[in-house]
Design a protein around this motif. Structure first.
Motif, short mmCIF file in Angstrom:
data_model
loop_
_atom_site.label_atom_id
_atom_site.label_comp_id
_atom_site.label_asym_id
_atom_site.label_seq_id
_atom_site.Cartn_x
_atom_site.Cartn_y
_atom_site.Cartn_z
N UNK A 1 1.11 -1.10 -0.02
CA UNK A 1 0.11 -0.03 -0.02
C UNK A 1 0.99 1.17 0.08
N UNK A 2 0.13 2.35 -0.53
CA UNK A 2 0.97 3.61 -0.71
C UNK A 2 0.11 4.65 -0.37
N UNK A 3 0.93 5.67 0.29
CA UNK A 3 -0.04 7.03 0.76
C UNK A 3 0.06 7.79 -0.59
N UNK A 4 -1.17 7.89 -1.11
CA UNK A 4 -1.41 8.46 -2.27
C UNK A 4 -1.11 9.54 -2.61
N UNK A 5 -1.05 10.27 -1.21
CA UNK A 5 -0.65 11.92 -1.27
C UNK A 5 0.65 12.20 -2.03
N UNK A 6 1.51 11.08 -1.96
CA UNK A 6 2.70 11.30 -2.65
C UNK A 6 2.64 11.47 -4.06
N UNK A 7 1.61 10.90 -4.86
CA UNK A 7 1.18 11.01 -6.10
C UNK A 7 0.92 12.43 -6.54
N UNK A 8 0.43 13.32 -5.56
CA UNK A 8 0.01 14.48 -6.04
C UNK A 8 0.96 15.25 -6.85
N UNK A 9 0.72 16.06 -7.98
CA UNK A 9 1.62 16.67 -8.61
C UNK A 9 1.60 16.17 -10.02
N UNK A 10 1.88 14.74 -9.96
CA UNK A 10 1.95 14.27 -11.42
C UNK A 10 0.80 13.22 -12.02
N UNK A 11 -0.10 13.08 -10.80
CA UNK A 11 -1.30 12.51 -11.32
C UNK A 11 -2.53 12.95 -10.39
N UNK A 12 -3.54 12.68 -10.95
CA UNK A 12 -5.02 12.90 -10.14
C UNK A 12 -5.60 11.46 -9.79
N UNK A 13 -5.71 11.22 -8.30
CA UNK A 13 -6.14 9.98 -8.01
C UNK A 13 -7.68 9.78 -7.87
N UNK A 14 -8.32 9.05 -8.61
CA UNK A 14 -9.47 8.85 -9.11
C UNK A 14 -10.13 7.84 -7.85
N UNK A 15 -9.32 6.83 -7.50
CA UNK A 15 -10.03 5.74 -6.43
C UNK A 15 -8.70 5.10 -5.97
N UNK A 16 -8.92 4.46 -4.77
CA UNK A 16 -7.96 3.69 -4.14
C UNK A 16 -8.82 2.73 -3.28
N UNK A 17 -8.44 1.34 -3.61
CA UNK A 17 -8.60 0.27 -2.78
C UNK A 17 -7.58 -0.58 -2.44
N UNK A 18 -7.28 -0.70 -1.26
CA UNK A 18 -6.09 -1.30 -0.73
C UNK A 18 -4.78 -0.84 -1.56
N UNK A 19 -4.25 -1.83 -2.35
CA UNK A 19 -3.28 -1.85 -3.29
C UNK A 19 -3.58 -1.53 -4.74
#
Lengths: 266, 288
Positions: free
Chosen positions: B229-247
């Motif tokens: 699992x990843x803290x999706x906040x780390x992806x901000x700036x390069x991508x927009x997170x649409x959804x996350x379920x576990x991994x």
């Protein structure tokens, strides 16, 4: 516009047939009740003399000096069936010409036609006017037919024709007032309120006759259709006809004007 | 063919649409999309002149839709289908078609349209199913060969075969130079027909673009299954997170190399990159 009026009348054919049948049955019963027997007719006269004057005014649109076949005809058939109930129905139909597009969801088809709102309403008025003419002919023919069959000669004549002809502007006024109310009242209320107004108008007219409220009577439409007088004396006032015709034109014009700018959330 | 300028409608206090601006060019298929209550039908009513705007205006084929008498002439060239309608009662299909065509002044393509949407015209309309009523309404809207089609949810009630025929027909009409303005909930259908798309939300336009631009607007869709699992906040700036379920993470991105490099640090088990569907773009815009 005339193509639309023809189409609209096609939708009213059933109403013409139904009403013609109902009117004919009531006319037949009225003429049959009067009959040929003088003894029975005297009995009616005695009976009606016992009635309170208000009741006579209400049901006969006035108090007849002598109860002849024509007055009996107005009392039993014409006043309440033709003036009040048919008038109320036509006001209901007139309001429906505006609000049924919303209530019955036919608006998307009708209002997307290449017709202006004014033309659409005028076409519907014309189609209802044909219905009124049809009912005039049906009522006259039924009256003459049953009067001939039952030997009531007094009902086959000029007075009854004048009575029906004078009814035309009155009934058209009911239609155009219905249309006007259809443009200003909430759709769900327009039809019943229009019909109710015709009944109220008639009651106000007859109940104010010869009372302190007489001036109120002159504000009613049915005051300009003195049915009892026309049927018994054969007199027609040009003023009455003029007032009714002018009111038809005014109500129709206002209805068209308001309808043109009215939001139709269809 | 259609120009909306600051088109606004309030129902008392309630907002219908606010400051809608768009134009529809001749020979274009223009889709007008939005969830229920977004203001699609209000816009259509204003275009057809059924209602008056609170402010702004709509010009349809050169005529201000508030001018009822001029609009009457313009309506000869419009094929209109409402989302919700009824036919006058007691008439057969052929009577409805005959009368309305006569009033419109012609039904030159009636045979062709009825071949596409076969109907038993000898039945009374009350006996028609929802789909048959829709086909009759389409026949009425199309048979006079109008230059402009304004169709509110045209495929409602149609079976898949008829739906397919209608969509092909509309595309063919656009190829012939006709203009189509339509609203729909079914985004796969919109994608088949539309050249340009206008998305509205709560009475306001949120996107107005041609279809390829709209589909690439948010970048591509990246579906990733990570090893941990990843803290999706780390992806901000390069991508927009649409959804996350576990991994499993779904992203919208257009800077793939930076994104993949970042993800690679966490170990990627599986990755899928593809164009977004209109539905995914739609859902993303409306969830924002």
């Amino acid at each position: 516009m005339l193509n639309y009026a023809r189409f609209d009348f096609r939708l009213r054919r059933r109403a013409l047939l139904g009403w013609s049948l109902v009117l004919s049955v009531i006319i037949a019963l009225t003429v049959w009740s009067w009959g040929e027997e003088e003894e029975l007719q005297r009995l009616y006269e005695e009976l009606f003399k016992q009635f309170p004057e208000e009741l006579m005014k209400l049901f006969g649109k006035g108090v007849p000096e002598v109860l002849g076949a024509e007055a009996f005809y107005v009392l039993n058939y014409f006043a309440w069936i033709y003036i009040v109930i048919l008038g109320a129905y036509l006001a209901f139909v007139g309001a429906g010409a505006v609000v049924d597009d919303l209530l019955e969801r036919t608006g998307p088809l009708n209002l997307s036609l290449p017709l202006s709102r004014r033309d659409l309403l005028l076409a519907r008025f014309l189609s209802i006017a044909v219905l009124v003419l049809g009912l005039t002919v049906a009522s006259l023919l039924a009256t003459f037919l049953f009067a001939a069959l039952m030997g009531v000669e007094e009902l086959i004549g000029r007075n009854i024709v004048l009575l029906h002809l004078h009814a035309i502007p009155y009934l058209l006024l009911c239609v155009s007032v219905g249309m006007l109310l259809g443009t200003v009242l909430p759709p769900a209320l327009a039809k019943p309120v229009s019909a109710g107004l015709v009944v109220l108008d008639y009651v106000m007219d007859t109940m104010s006759m010869g009372t302190a409220l007489e001036p109120l009577g002159y504000l009613t439409a049915s005051r300009y259709f003195p049915a009892l007088e026309i049927a018994t004396k054969g007199t027609v006032s040009a003023l009455d006809l003029g007032v009714l015709s002018a009111l038809v034109a005014i109500a129709l014009f206002l209805a068209m004007l308001i309808y043109e700018g009215k939001d139709m959330p269809i | 063919m259609i120009v909306a300028e600051g088109l606004t409608k309030f129902y008392g206090e309630r907002v219908g649409i606010v400051d809608i601006d768009f134009s529809v060019r001749k020979g274009e298929a223009f889709a007008y999309l939005g969830p229920n209550g977004a203001g699609k039908t209000t816009t259509v009513r204003l275009l057809m002149g059924f209602m008056r705007p609170t402010r702004g205006r709509a010009i349809v084929m050169g005529v201000d839709s508030r001018d009822d008498r001029k609009m009457a002439r313009v309506r000869e060239e419009i094929g209109y289908l409402a989302e919700d309608f009824s036919f006058p009662r007691g008439l057969k299909g052929k009577e409805i078609l005959g009368y309305y065509s006569r009033i419109r002044g012609g039904a030159g393509r009636a045979e062709e349209i009825l071949e596409l949407f076969p109907l038993d015209l000898n039945k009374k309309v009350e006996e028609y199913s929802k789909g048959m009523r829709q086909m009759l309404a389409l026949a009425l809207a199309l048979s006079h060969d109008p230059d402009l089609l304004i169709l509110d949810e045209p495929t409602t009630g149609l079976d898949p075969l008829m739906r397919d025929r209608l969509l092909n027909f509309l595309r063919e009409e656009v190829r012939r130079g006709k203009t189509v303005f339509f609203s729909s909930h079914v985004l796969s259908e919109v994608q088949r027909v539309a050249d340009r798309i206008c998305l509205i939300k709560e009475g306001r336009i949120v996107a107005l673009e041609d279809l390829p631009s709209l589909l690439s607007k948010l970048g591509k869709l990246v579906k990733v299954r990570l090893k941990e699992p990843l803290d999706v906040r780390r992806l901000e700036g390069v991508a927009r997170v649409l959804s996350q379920e576990g991994r499993e993470v779904v992203l919208a991105a257009d800077r793939y190399s930076e994104l993949l490099a970042l993800l690679a640090e966490h170990g990627v088990e599986d990755v899928e990159i593809r164009n977004m569907t209109l539905e995914e773009v739609f859902m993303h815009i409306y969830k924002r």
